[in-house]
Design a protein around this motif. Structure first.
Motif, PDB file in Angstrom:
ATOM      1  N   LEU A  23      16.066   4.726 127.576  1.00  0.00           N
ATOM      2  CA  LEU A  23      16.165   7.050 127.519  1.00  0.00           C
ATOM      3  C   LEU A  23      15.661   6.611 127.641  1.00  0.00           C
ATOM      4  N   ALA A  24      14.296   6.369 127.105  1.00  0.00           N
ATOM      5  CA  ALA A  24      13.227   7.149 127.712  1.00  0.00           C
ATOM      6  C   ALA A  24      12.415   6.602 128.870  1.00  0.00           C
ATOM      7  N   GLU A  25      12.610   5.601 129.495  1.00  0.00           N
ATOM      8  CA  GLU A  25      12.080   5.401 130.421  1.00  0.00           C
ATOM      9  C   GLU A  25      13.276   5.802 131.869  1.00  0.00           C
ATOM     10  N   LYS A  26      14.216   5.809 131.778  1.00  0.00           N
ATOM     11  CA  LYS A  26      15.365   6.847 132.940  1.00  0.00           C
ATOM     12  C   LYS A  26      15.279   8.593 132.288  1.00  0.00           C
ATOM     13  N   TYR A  27      14.505   9.065 131.530  1.00  0.00           N
ATOM     14  CA  TYR A  27      14.428  10.697 131.172  1.00  0.00           C
ATOM     15  C   TYR A  27      13.404  11.400 130.785  1.00  0.00           C
ATOM     16  N   LEU A  28      11.768  10.103 130.357  1.00  0.00           N
ATOM     17  CA  LEU A  28      11.270  10.408 130.376  1.00  0.00           C
ATOM     18  C   LEU A  28       9.782   9.717 130.998  1.00  0.00           C
TER      19      LEU A  28
ATOM     20  N   PHE B  92       4.127  10.977 128.552  1.00  0.00           N
ATOM     21  CA  PHE B  92       4.524  10.549 127.255  1.00  0.00           C
ATOM     22  C   PHE B  92       4.087   8.946 128.199  1.00  0.00           C
ATOM     23  N   ALA B  93       3.429   8.597 128.939  1.00  0.00           N
ATOM     24  CA  ALA B  93       3.354   7.008 129.233  1.00  0.00           C
ATOM     25  C   ALA B  93       2.547   5.839 127.987  1.00  0.00           C
ATOM     26  N   ALA B  94       2.233   6.911 127.380  1.00  0.00           N
ATOM     27  CA  ALA B  94       1.256   5.922 126.154  1.00  0.00           C
ATOM     28  C   ALA B  94       2.417   5.852 124.988  1.00  0.00           C
ATOM     29  N   ALA B  95       2.860   6.806 124.899  1.00  0.00           N
ATOM     30  CA  ALA B  95       4.160   6.817 123.879  1.00  0.00           C
ATOM     31  C   ALA B  95       5.401   6.000 124.145  1.00  0.00           C
ATOM     32  N   PHE B  96       5.586   5.912 125.433  1.00  0.00           N
ATOM     33  CA  PHE B  96       6.447   4.502 126.033  1.00  0.00           C
ATOM     34  C   PHE B  96       6.082   3.572 126.037  1.00  0.00           C
ATOM     35  N   ALA B  97       4.508   2.871 125.965  1.00  0.00           N
ATOM     36  CA  ALA B  97       3.715   1.981 126.056  1.00  0.00           C
ATOM     37  C   ALA B  97       4.175   0.850 124.463  1.00  0.00           C
TER      38      ALA B  97
ATOM     39  N   VAL C 130       9.826  -4.131 130.063  1.00  0.00           N
ATOM     40  CA  VAL C 130       9.787  -2.713 130.723  1.00  0.00           C
ATOM     41  C   VAL C 130       8.969  -2.217 130.840  1.00  0.00           C
ATOM     42  N   LEU C 131       7.777  -2.233 130.222  1.00  0.00           N
ATOM     43  CA  LEU C 131       6.590  -2.007 130.370  1.00  0.00           C
ATOM     44  C   LEU C 131       5.896  -1.907 131.823  1.00  0.00           C
ATOM     45  N   MET C 132       6.083  -3.446 132.017  1.00  0.00           N
ATOM     46  CA  MET C 132       5.822  -3.714 133.765  1.00  0.00           C
ATOM     47  C   MET C 132       6.321  -3.212 134.434  1.00  0.00           C
ATOM     48  N   THR C 133       7.684  -3.261 134.811  1.00  0.00           N
ATOM     49  CA  THR C 133       8.681  -2.493 135.813  1.00  0.00           C
ATOM     50  C   THR C 133       8.002  -0.847 136.016  1.00  0.00           C
ATOM     51  N   SER C 134       8.216  -0.622 134.768  1.00  0.00           N
ATOM     52  CA  SER C 134       7.929   1.305 134.718  1.00  0.00           C
ATOM     53  C   SER C 134       6.500   1.959 135.217  1.00  0.00           C
ATOM     54  N   ALA C 135       5.538   0.289 135.075  1.00  0.00           N
ATOM     55  CA  ALA C 135       4.141   0.842 135.358  1.00  0.00           C
ATOM     56  C   ALA C 135       4.106   0.162 136.640  1.00  0.00           C
ATOM     57  N   GLU C 136       5.268  -0.495 137.117  1.00  0.00           N
ATOM     58  CA  GLU C 136       4.679  -0.812 138.813  1.00  0.00           C
ATOM     59  C   GLU C 136       5.247   0.095 139.561  1.00  0.00           C
ATOM     60  N   ASP C 137       6.515   1.017 138.988  1.00  0.00           N
ATOM     61  CA  ASP C 137       7.973   2.128 139.577  1.00  0.00           C
ATOM     62  C   ASP C 137       6.175   2.891 140.131  1.00  0.00           C
ATOM     63  N   ARG C 138       5.202   3.648 138.574  1.00  0.00           N
ATOM     64  CA  ARG C 138       4.697   4.568 138.290  1.00  0.00           C
ATOM     65  C   ARG C 138       3.274   4.140 139.796  1.00  0.00           C
ATOM     66  N   GLY C 139       3.197   2.802 139.713  1.00  0.00           N
ATOM     67  CA  GLY C 139       1.931   2.875 140.439  1.00  0.00           C
ATOM     68  C   GLY C 139       0.543   2.940 139.224  1.00  0.00           C
ATOM     69  N   ASP C 140       0.486   2.736 138.294  1.00  0.00           N
ATOM     70  CA  ASP C 140       0.123   2.565 137.111  1.00  0.00           C
ATOM     71  C   ASP C 140      -0.140   0.573 136.936  1.00  0.00           C
ATOM     72  N   LEU C 141      -1.712   0.579 137.756  1.00  0.00           N
ATOM     73  CA  LEU C 141      -1.733  -0.792 137.538  1.00  0.00           C
ATOM     74  C   LEU C 141      -2.652  -1.049 135.805  1.00  0.00           C
ATOM     75  N   VAL C 142      -2.951  -0.324 135.607  1.00  0.00           N
ATOM     76  CA  VAL C 142      -4.004  -0.537 134.105  1.00  0.00           C
ATOM     77  C   VAL C 142      -2.429  -0.872 133.365  1.00  0.00           C
ATOM     78  N   THR C 143      -2.148  -0.021 133.032  1.00  0.00           N
ATOM     79  CA  THR C 143      -0.450  -0.046 132.125  1.00  0.00           C
ATOM     80  C   THR C 143      -0.128  -1.853 132.404  1.00  0.00           C
ATOM     81  N   PHE C 144       0.107  -1.391 134.042  1.00  0.00           N
ATOM     82  CA  PHE C 144       1.271  -3.119 134.233  1.00  0.00           C
ATOM     83  C   PHE C 144      -0.091  -4.132 133.623  1.00  0.00           C
ATOM     84  N   ALA C 145      -1.329  -4.605 134.351  1.00  0.00           N
ATOM     85  CA  ALA C 145      -2.582  -6.041 133.445  1.00  0.00           C
ATOM     86  C   ALA C 145      -2.276  -5.628 132.113  1.00  0.00           C
ATOM     87  N   SER C 146      -1.984  -4.732 131.441  1.00  0.00           N
ATOM     88  CA  SER C 146      -1.990  -4.457 129.606  1.00  0.00           C
ATOM     89  C   SER C 146      -1.165  -5.540 129.751  1.00  0.00           C
ATOM     90  N   ALA C 147       0.316  -4.958 129.883  1.00  0.00           N
ATOM     91  CA  ALA C 147       1.254  -5.377 130.087  1.00  0.00           C
ATOM     92  C   ALA C 147       1.459  -6.610 130.227  1.00  0.00           C
TER      93      ALA C 147
END
Length: 384
Positions: free
Chosen positions: A335-340, A347-352, A363-380
């Motif tokens: 739900l968070a991934e789809k709408y928030l 909200f990215a930090a809360a989602f992580a 799920v976090l890696m997929t979401s980070a890749e969709d948003r172009g967030d390299l740092v979150t992707f690497a952390s996940a």
């Protein structure tokens, strides 16, 4: 023969025993005089003298060499701790706060406030306590109790509204519980009085819900039994209660009472609380596990019907909050991934955190890749 002045004592000590004796005598005199602010200066000046630093600004760190700064900071903290404790012992809590807050050790002041009895009326002392406890956040919960006792519900609600975002989740819950319990008690007493007048031989009701059940005449002719703006605010604050809070049942009582008021007293809220009291009834029932599936479906129906993306996000946020607070992360994450996450970058930090709690780094890696967030992707990636 006149007693030796403090200035003469210091001069004589310097001649007899040197600088160290001067500072020993100085701190002794200041403790005796209870001049604790000057004592802090003196303790810092003594340490600066030991370090060979200038003494004209005794509490400043700017003129301390880098290699000696740690040593001076330890002495600074010890001096602040000592002076803070002396001021607490002298019942000067506001002044003690200055020192403990500076070194980020606020528990002694909080404990001192906690030990105080609640004032019975507003006066200079209670105002100082409210300022320290609530506005300076030394002990917001006790500060709110003092305000409620000395200023009443209206001022307390206004002040809580101003400070709410500055409180921790635990403090919000505790403050909400105090307000819910107080307003519920006033409302219960008011309705009991009216029922007793109309039905003197009616058996006593155990709860507010039982008291109003089947008695629509209580609400006839736009009747109400408590300030409706206070009721509205208190029910809104009650969303911060935890699922284990005993005041949650009282909050449900308040919402059910509000849902029976004349429509002119049911002020609309933001989605999903447009129908303010009925929506809160479902919110509190979900947390209380009273027909939880039906309660969640109430919000899901709103989400399915809502065409506006920002309002969808607001509804989804409430649903994710409810699901997360009841440990249903498997439902909260999609739900968070789809709408928030895409709607609100904040909200990215809360989602992580949600993904981490559920162990769903994929799920976090997929979401980070969709948003172009390299740092979150690497952390996940490394956590997975």
């Amino acid at each position: 023969m006149a007693a030796e002045t403090p200035f003469a004592q210091l001069q004589n000590q310097h001649q007899a025993a040197g600088a160290s004796a001067v500072f020993d005598t100085l701190t002794s005199i200041l403790r005796e005089q209870k001049d604790y602010h000057k004592l802090f200066d003196a303790l810092c000046a003594r340490k600066k003298h030991e370090l060979g630093a200038p003494l004209h600004r005794p509490t400043s760190l700017e003129d301390i060499p880098a290699e000696k700064r740690d040593e001076f900071e330890k002495a600074y903290m010890a001096a602040a701790r000592e002076v803070g404790q002396l001021l607490l012992a002298d019942k000067k809590l506001g002044q003690a706060w200055i020192y403990f807050h500076a070194i980020r050790e606020t528990k002694p002041v909080r404990d001192a406030i906690d030990a105080l009895p609640l004032p019975r009326e507003a006066n200079d002392e209670s105002e100082e306590l409210i300022d320290l406890a609530f506005y300076k956040l030394a002990h917001p919960v006790k500060g709110m109790q003092i305000m409620l006792r000395t200023h009443g519900t209206c001022s307390t609600i206004t002040t809580l509204d101003q400070q709410f975002q500055n409180l921790s989740p635990e403090q919000r819950s505790q403050c909400a519980a105090i307000l819910v319990k107080s307003l519920h008690g006033d409302l219960l007493q008011s309705i009991q009085h009216e029922v007793k007048q109309r039905m003197p031989f009616a058996p006593p009701a155990g709860t507010l819900r039982e008291l109003i059940a089947g008695r629509e005449w209580l609400f006839a002719d736009n009747n109400y039994h408590i300030d409706v703006s206070h009721l509205h605010s208190t029910v809104r604050f009650a969303r911060s209660l935890t699922k284990d809070s005993p005041e949650l049942k009282l909050a449900l009582d308040l919402a059910e009472y509000g849902s029976q008021l004349s429509t002119q007293f049911q002020y609309a809220g933001e989605p999903p609380f447009t129908d303010f009291y009925p929506a809160h009834v479902q919110f509190f029932k979900y947390l209380l596990d009273e027909n939880r599936e039906s309660a969640l479906a109430y919000f899901q129906q709103q989400l399915d019907r809502e065409p506006d993306a920002p309002d969808q996000a607001m509804i989804a946020y409430v649903m994710v909050d409810l699901l997360a607070r009841t440990d249903q992360l498997d439902k909260a994450i999609p739900l968070a991934e789809k709408y928030l996450v895409k709607a609100d970058p904040d909200f990215a930090a809360a989602f992580a955190e949600l993904c981490q709690q559920a162990g769903r780094f994929d799920v976090l890696m997929t979401s980070a890749e969709d948003r172009g967030d390299l740092v979150t992707f690497a952390s996940a990636l490394v956590q997975q």
